[in-house]
Design an enzyme around this catalytic site. Sequence first.
Site, PDB file in Angstrom:
ATOM      1  N   VAL A 169      54.892  72.073  23.110  1.00 18.15           N
ATOM      2  CA  VAL A 169      54.532  73.228  22.278  1.00 18.15           C
ATOM      3  C   VAL A 169      55.750  74.134  22.158  1.00 18.15           C
ATOM      4  O   VAL A 169      56.320  74.542  23.167  1.00 18.15           O
ATOM      5  CB  VAL A 169      53.365  74.037  22.887  1.00 18.15           C
TER       6      VAL A 169
ATOM      7  N   LYS B 233      49.021  71.080  19.280  1.00 20.59           N
ATOM      8  CA  LYS B 233      49.623  72.122  20.129  1.00 20.59           C
ATOM      9  C   LYS B 233      48.566  73.109  20.624  1.00 20.59           C
ATOM     10  O   LYS B 233      48.580  73.516  21.792  1.00 20.59           O
ATOM     11  CB  LYS B 233      50.714  72.845  19.341  1.00 20.59           C
TER      12      LYS B 233
END
Length: 372
Positions: free
Chosen positions: A153, A234
């Site tokens: 992420v 994410k």
Amino acid sequence: MSGKTIYLGVIGVGGVGAHFLTQLSRLPNAPSLVLLARSSQTVTSPAPSYSPAIAPSDWQSAFSTSSSASYTQSGAWNPDQIAAYLSKAPGRAVLVDNTSDPTVADAYPLFLSKGISIVTPNKKAFSSSFNLWKNIFNTAASTSSLVYHESTVGAGLPVVSTLRDLVATGDRITRIEGVFSGTLSFLFNSFAPATAQSGVSAQKWSQVVAQAKDLGYTEPDPRDDLNGMDVARKVTILARIAGLEVQSPESFPVESLIPAKLRGLTSAAEFMQRLPDFDDQMEAIKNQAEAEGKIVRYVGRVDVEGKVVKVGLQQFDKDSAIAGLKGSDNIISFYTERYGKNPLIIQGAGAGGAVTAMGVTADLIKVLERLH
């Protein structure tokens, strides 16, 4: 870092992988690189000595036939072969997976069960089924192997580690919100800027997508960005770290920016050719926001208290932090009990080979420190 030799295997030498190997070559007291794999080839240091090590600064030549005397060259190895080789090294082993290969991701519990620690930017392992997520971390806990995935992420931004620290220290996460895609950040910052630039005429949505594709900001097929699934993966990862049992990225609403009539097209070229026919749809969305004095952005949102996760378009005030983003930057806001009304904000480049590799390299350093 000093002491016992730690043995390193690396899968993937593409954009992120090549940058990682460059960074690895500059590390003092680097681990011994004994396995290097790409889609068609695997190079290993000869067993049982696991030496000589492969030089990360000269990794390309390890794949050449002229180096066959020093290393063992093979075709593509499957995860079972890689796990068997690394588990027999004369010391602790670490696998760096620089791919987005779901087959490798599915094998993480196998690697961990053999005492091999994992460092990776591969989102598939942590955003696919919740059972795989549990299996990975339960296996790591039972074998004292380590798992680090900062770059899943926000590339090199300290997003995952910050959230883990907040949770581990007992803060209560109430909401997570942000722009998680460098591609979609660039598209909306260009298409609907918070402040109009003098002398710059407004671009149509299809023109902005074409520009982003030409600049290399999008995937070869822009639909892979516009479908929102990268953001959904994410957000799934962060929601799980925050304590929500999100089953998969398909288990919550994800707004696709691909016009329904273009979803079945077979080629990216045909998609780009027909996208201008739908510019009016995006123009209407932009104008509706502007009529209310706002701008529209593509965001991921996790309401931890309400157990609601969603990804899609949302309107923001023009003086908000999200509206102020430039270029392809990401911004992630953590709303917590400790931080109160003002969230903890992480902002910066959320894409690119060098910064993604930096997150991988930093994770590797943490693993080495813990293993030593």
